[in-house]
Design a protein around this motif. Structure first.
Motif, PDB file in Angstrom:
ATOM      1  N   TYR A 158      -5.705  41.078  28.907  1.00 64.39           N
ATOM      2  CA  TYR A 158      -4.664  42.303  28.106  1.00 64.39           C
ATOM      3  C   TYR A 158      -3.757  41.202  27.526  1.00 64.39           C
ATOM      4  CZ  TYR A 158      -0.987  45.162  26.952  1.00 64.39           C
ATOM      5  OH  TYR A 158      -0.018  45.998  26.128  1.00 64.39           O
ATOM      6  N   VAL A 159      -3.299  40.116  28.247  1.00 59.54           N
ATOM      7  CA  VAL A 159      -2.511  38.974  27.324  1.00 59.54           C
ATOM      8  C   VAL A 159      -3.063  38.540  26.359  1.00 59.54           C
ATOM      9  CG1 VAL A 159      -1.474  36.635  27.828  1.00 59.54           C
ATOM     10  CG2 VAL A 159      -1.211  38.445  29.673  1.00 59.54           C
ATOM     11  N   LYS A 160      -4.473  38.213  26.320  1.00 56.85           N
ATOM     12  CA  LYS A 160      -5.372  37.725  25.081  1.00 56.85           C
ATOM     13  C   LYS A 160      -5.180  38.847  23.991  1.00 56.85           C
ATOM     14  CE  LYS A 160      -9.438  35.591  23.596  1.00 56.85           C
ATOM     15  NZ  LYS A 160     -11.001  35.315  23.985  1.00 56.85           N
ATOM     16  N   LEU A 161      -5.273  40.002  24.534  1.00 58.05           N
ATOM     17  CA  LEU A 161      -5.625  41.070  23.416  1.00 58.05           C
ATOM     18  C   LEU A 161      -3.921  41.308  22.965  1.00 58.05           C
ATOM     19  CD1 LEU A 161      -7.616  43.199  22.436  1.00 58.05           C
ATOM     20  CD2 LEU A 161      -6.751  44.748  24.073  1.00 58.05           C
ATOM     21  N   TYR A 162      -2.954  41.216  23.565  1.00 61.95           N
ATOM     22  CA  TYR A 162      -1.513  41.327  22.949  1.00 61.95           C
ATOM     23  C   TYR A 162      -0.991  40.387  22.171  1.00 61.95           C
ATOM     24  CZ  TYR A 162       3.373  41.986  22.677  1.00 61.95           C
ATOM     25  OH  TYR A 162       4.863  42.460  22.630  1.00 61.95           O
ATOM     26  N   VAL A 163      -1.774  39.143  22.231  1.00 64.61           N
ATOM     27  CA  VAL A 163      -1.293  38.031  21.500  1.00 64.61           C
ATOM     28  C   VAL A 163      -2.228  38.306  20.245  1.00 64.61           C
ATOM     29  CG1 VAL A 163      -1.691  35.508  20.841  1.00 64.61           C
ATOM     30  CG2 VAL A 163      -0.807  36.328  23.382  1.00 64.61           C
ATOM     31  N   ALA A 164      -3.498  38.502  20.303  1.00 68.64           N
ATOM     32  CA  ALA A 164      -4.174  38.831  18.914  1.00 68.64           C
ATOM     33  C   ALA A 164      -3.683  40.037  18.268  1.00 68.64           C
ATOM     34  CB  ALA A 164      -5.834  39.174  19.414  1.00 68.64           C
ATOM     35  N   GLY A 165      -3.305  41.108  18.660  1.00 62.00           N
ATOM     36  CA  GLY A 165      -2.858  42.328  18.060  1.00 62.00           C
ATOM     37  C   GLY A 165      -1.468  41.973  17.646  1.00 62.00           C
ATOM     38  N   HIS A 166      -0.610  41.094  18.082  1.00 63.72           N
ATOM     39  CA  HIS A 166       0.780  40.670  17.639  1.00 63.72           C
ATOM     40  C   HIS A 166       0.805  39.487  16.883  1.00 63.72           C
ATOM     41  CE1 HIS A 166       1.152  44.013  20.493  1.00 63.72           C
ATOM     42  NE2 HIS A 166       2.252  44.567  19.649  1.00 63.72           N
ATOM     43  N   ALA A 167      -0.244  38.622  16.460  1.00 64.39           N
ATOM     44  CA  ALA A 167      -0.304  37.678  15.942  1.00 64.39           C
ATOM     45  C   ALA A 167       0.749  37.338  14.822  1.00 64.39           C
ATOM     46  CB  ALA A 167      -1.658  37.120  15.551  1.00 64.39           C
ATOM     47  N   ARG A 168       0.773  38.262  13.940  1.00 65.48           N
ATOM     48  CA  ARG A 168       2.039  38.247  12.873  1.00 65.48           C
ATOM     49  C   ARG A 168       3.350  38.132  13.391  1.00 65.48           C
ATOM     50  NH1 ARG A 168      -2.519  41.034  10.919  1.00 65.48           N
ATOM     51  NH2 ARG A 168      -3.558  40.140   8.978  1.00 65.48           N
ATOM     52  N   GLN A 169       3.633  39.115  14.102  1.00 63.24           N
ATOM     53  CA  GLN A 169       5.036  38.892  14.777  1.00 63.24           C
ATOM     54  C   GLN A 169       5.161  37.674  15.246  1.00 63.24           C
ATOM     55  OE1 GLN A 169       2.623  41.393  14.918  1.00 63.24           O
ATOM     56  NE2 GLN A 169       3.542  43.285  15.310  1.00 63.24           N
ATOM     57  N   LEU A 170       4.271  37.158  16.335  1.00 66.72           N
ATOM     58  CA  LEU A 170       4.593  35.960  16.937  1.00 66.72           C
ATOM     59  C   LEU A 170       4.563  34.868  15.993  1.00 66.72           C
ATOM     60  CD1 LEU A 170       2.096  36.565  20.132  1.00 66.72           C
ATOM     61  CD2 LEU A 170       4.875  36.732  20.175  1.00 66.72           C
ATOM     62  N   GLY A 171       3.817  34.894  15.111  1.00 63.50           N
ATOM     63  CA  GLY A 171       3.798  33.726  13.843  1.00 63.50           C
ATOM     64  C   GLY A 171       5.174  33.628  13.074  1.00 63.50           C
ATOM     65  N   ILE A 172       5.857  34.843  13.057  1.00 67.28           N
ATOM     66  CA  ILE A 172       7.028  34.916  12.357  1.00 67.28           C
ATOM     67  C   ILE A 172       8.141  34.080  13.273  1.00 67.28           C
ATOM     68  CG2 ILE A 172       8.880  36.454  11.614  1.00 67.28           C
ATOM     69  CD1 ILE A 172       6.855  38.178  10.650  1.00 67.28           C
ATOM     70  N   LEU A 173       8.035  34.492  14.536  1.00 69.66           N
ATOM     71  CA  LEU A 173       8.873  33.968  15.669  1.00 69.66           C
ATOM     72  C   LEU A 173       8.618  32.234  15.650  1.00 69.66           C
ATOM     73  CD1 LEU A 173       8.867  36.208  18.740  1.00 69.66           C
ATOM     74  CD2 LEU A 173      10.643  35.929  16.957  1.00 69.66           C
ATOM     75  N   LYS A 174       7.445  31.747  15.556  1.00 70.85           N
ATOM     76  CA  LYS A 174       7.237  30.435  15.522  1.00 70.85           C
ATOM     77  C   LYS A 174       7.631  29.762  14.175  1.00 70.85           C
ATOM     78  CE  LYS A 174       3.956  28.395  17.618  1.00 70.85           C
ATOM     79  NZ  LYS A 174       2.772  27.437  17.863  1.00 70.85           N
ATOM     80  N   ALA A 175       7.540  30.496  13.120  1.00 67.29           N
ATOM     81  CA  ALA A 175       8.011  29.908  11.812  1.00 67.29           C
ATOM     82  C   ALA A 175       9.423  29.766  11.741  1.00 67.29           C
ATOM     83  CB  ALA A 175       7.448  30.796  10.769  1.00 67.29           C
ATOM     84  N   LEU A 176      10.134  30.668  12.632  1.00 61.86           N
ATOM     85  CA  LEU A 176      11.707  30.672  12.441  1.00 61.86           C
ATOM     86  C   LEU A 176      12.175  29.503  13.433  1.00 61.86           C
ATOM     87  CD1 LEU A 176      12.469  34.547  12.601  1.00 61.86           C
ATOM     88  CD2 LEU A 176      12.871  32.993  10.651  1.00 61.86           C
ATOM     89  N   GLY A 177      11.320  29.078  14.337  1.00 62.18           N
ATOM     90  CA  GLY A 177      11.719  27.811  15.043  1.00 62.18           C
ATOM     91  C   GLY A 177      11.609  28.058  16.455  1.00 62.18           C
ATOM     92  N   TYR A 178      11.036  29.323  16.710  1.00 56.39           N
ATOM     93  CA  TYR A 178      10.971  29.332  18.313  1.00 56.39           C
ATOM     94  C   TYR A 178       9.813  28.482  18.833  1.00 56.39           C
ATOM     95  CZ  TYR A 178      14.216  33.365  18.044  1.00 56.39           C
ATOM     96  OH  TYR A 178      15.435  34.189  18.108  1.00 56.39           O
ATOM     97  N   SER A 179       9.882  28.063  19.974  1.00 55.00           N
ATOM     98  CA  SER A 179       8.748  27.291  20.505  1.00 55.00           C
ATOM     99  C   SER A 179       7.933  28.202  20.997  1.00 55.00           C
ATOM    100  CB  SER A 179       9.233  25.997  21.454  1.00 55.00           C
ATOM    101  OG  SER A 179       9.812  26.644  22.748  1.00 55.00           O
ATOM    102  N   GLY A 180       6.639  27.581  21.309  1.00 49.71           N
ATOM    103  CA  GLY A 180       5.513  28.308  22.156  1.00 49.71           C
ATOM    104  C   GLY A 180       6.001  28.942  23.603  1.00 49.71           C
ATOM    105  N   GLY A 181       6.641  27.684  24.198  1.00 52.55           N
ATOM    106  CA  GLY A 181       7.107  27.951  25.583  1.00 52.55           C
ATOM    107  C   GLY A 181       8.144  28.994  25.523  1.00 52.55           C
ATOM    108  N   ARG A 182       9.123  29.217  24.701  1.00 56.95           N
ATOM    109  CA  ARG A 182      10.229  29.969  24.548  1.00 56.95           C
ATOM    110  C   ARG A 182       9.509  31.471  24.232  1.00 56.95           C
ATOM    111  NH1 ARG A 182      15.696  29.939  20.826  1.00 56.95           N
ATOM    112  NH2 ARG A 182      16.386  32.063  21.557  1.00 56.95           N
ATOM    113  N   ILE A 183       8.607  31.578  23.566  1.00 58.39           N
ATOM    114  CA  ILE A 183       7.836  32.949  23.292  1.00 58.39           C
ATOM    115  C   ILE A 183       7.130  33.433  24.520  1.00 58.39           C
ATOM    116  CG2 ILE A 183       6.368  34.201  21.763  1.00 58.39           C
ATOM    117  CD1 ILE A 183       7.030  32.082  19.243  1.00 58.39           C
ATOM    118  N   ALA A 184       6.472  32.084  24.877  1.00 59.97           N
ATOM    119  CA  ALA A 184       5.454  32.589  26.142  1.00 59.97           C
ATOM    120  C   ALA A 184       6.420  33.051  27.420  1.00 59.97           C
ATOM    121  CB  ALA A 184       4.815  31.438  26.529  1.00 59.97           C
ATOM    122  N   ALA A 185       7.666  32.557  27.548  1.00 59.00           N
ATOM    123  CA  ALA A 185       8.389  33.116  28.677  1.00 59.00           C
ATOM    124  C   ALA A 185       8.783  34.547  28.633  1.00 59.00           C
ATOM    125  CB  ALA A 185       9.746  32.240  28.570  1.00 59.00           C
ATOM    126  N   GLY A 186       8.559  35.316  27.487  1.00 52.73           N
ATOM    127  CA  GLY A 186       8.814  36.570  27.722  1.00 52.73           C
ATOM    128  C   GLY A 186       7.682  37.362  28.186  1.00 52.73           C
TER     129      GLY A 186
END
Length: 377
Positions: A79-107
């Motif tokens: 399910y975690v893998k499915l969530y990342v795949a289904g919300h890839a664009r939203q997560l990509g926007i966060l990374k593009a805004l400067g959020y680190s992968g660790g900070r996003i993953a903490a959520g």
């Protein structure tokens, strides 16, 4: 991290699986610890019965608890893998805004929260069912074992699994989010390299689409197979429990198996429709009937489904065989355990009917998805 309604339903499924896992272990481990505490007061003539009930508690805990733990881990990772795949664009926007992968993953710790809710519910229901279990294992009242509270069980069955699953969610999300922001924004972080074309006999378009869908969605195929594995293993496991334990235990295992199987299959089919909705909409826009679209896209998953059922059958038989030999080693009255052919065919028929009903139901759900809805995303 935003959890939508559909995500909430899947998290509810995780909570159900976690509750089933803890429910069984709660009263059997509690019985085992309470029985050890009164060992000195057991009459000599009741020692064989006492030892047999201890062995039964160990057997059921190891078999059902271990199987449910495996199911919970696989479902959480999927399910975690499915969530990342289904919300890839939203997560990509966060990374593009400067959020680190660790900070996003903490959520992703919230996935552990669903496990906490499930384990707490399973622990509570386990205590409610405890008097019934103790009576069924008392040998018609011959053994008197009072119910006690063990704080270590609360920590080991509720708090520790929740923390472990939260940590596992964060770790797995962090590994998946190492993809560049550009790849996430394009939604192709999960895309595999194109396979080398091989010479093969030409197939029709629909048949080629079925095989290509399976090849390109190996994770989904695995999860469908795993859901069918759960159905096969847990439901068939209830039958030998009539001989190895009692009717009460067998009915409990059967009920848990049905709940677990239905939950895992519903999650699997929900993932299938969410993933393949766009392809079916495009085919329908080009004139293909819904039945043909559903058979071409979803029909191919029958192959991993029945493979999962067969593996689940072999798994439950082999696991029970091994556990009976280990747990009852050195015990004179070792119960005989054999494969139940009638139960296998009965469960197989029930599985086939349930699978086809789900296939029809979720194919009709695909009719509600249109090309316009996907283009507006």
């Amino acid at each position: 991290m935003v959890i939508g309604f559909k995500d909430g339903i899947k998290l509810f499924g995780m909570a159900v699986v976690s509750a089933c896992m803890v429910f069984v272990c709660t009263f059997f481990l509690n019985f085992y610890l309470d029985a050890l505490a009164v060992r000195e007061s057991v009459a000599e003539e009741l020692i064989p019965l006492y030892e047999a009930q201890l062995l039964t508690a160990k057997l059921v805990c190891c078999v059902s608890g271990g199987c449910l733990l495996l199911v919970s881990v696989v479902m959480l990772v999927f399910y975690v893998k499915l969530y990342v795949a289904g919300h890839a664009r939203q997560l990509g926007i966060l990374k593009a805004l400067g959020y680190s992968g660790g900070r996003i993953a903490a959520g992703f710790w919230v996935f552990g929260l669903s496990v906490l809710i499930g384990t707490a519910a399973g622990y509570g229901f386990g205590y409610v069912a405890m008097p019934l279990v103790y009576r069924s294992m008392s040998g018609e009242g011959l053994l008197v074992i009072p119910i006690g509270f063990h704080a270590e069980l609360l920590a080991g069955l509720v708090l520790l699994p929740s923390a472990a699953f939260a940590g596992l969610s964060v770790l797995f999300a962090y590994l998946k989010l190492r993809a560049p922001a550009s790849a996430l924004l394009k939604g192709n972080a999960e895309r595999a390299a194109a396979p080398i074309p091989r010479k093969r006999k030409p197939r029709s378009f629909l048949r080629e689409l079925t095989f290509e869908t399976l090849r390109s969605r190996k994770t989904l195929a695995f999860f469908v197979a795993f859901g069918c594995f759960c159905f096969s293993a847990m439901v068939q496991m209830a039958v030998p429990m009539f001989e190895l334990s009692s009717a009460v235990m067998a009915l409990m295992i059967f009920g848990i198996g049905v709940v677990l199987a239905c939950t895992s299959l519903l999650l699997a089919f929900t993932a299938l429709t969410d993933t393949h909705g766009k392809a079916v909409s495009v085919m329908r826009a080009n004139g293909y009937p819904l039945r043909v679209c559903g058979e071409a896209i979803l029909g191919g998953y029958r192959i991993p489904a029945y493979v999962g059922f067969v593996i689940g059958t072999a798994y439950q038989w082999g696991l029970l065989k091994v556990m009976v030999n280990i747990v009852f080693a050195g015990y004179e009255q070792t119960p005989e355990f054999h494969f139940h052919v009638a139960a296998f065919f009965a469960v197989l028929a029930a599985f086939a009917a349930l699978y086809e009903l789900l296939n029809v139901f979720f194919t009709k759900r695909l009719a509600k998805k249109s090309v316009r809805s996907f283009m507006s995303e």
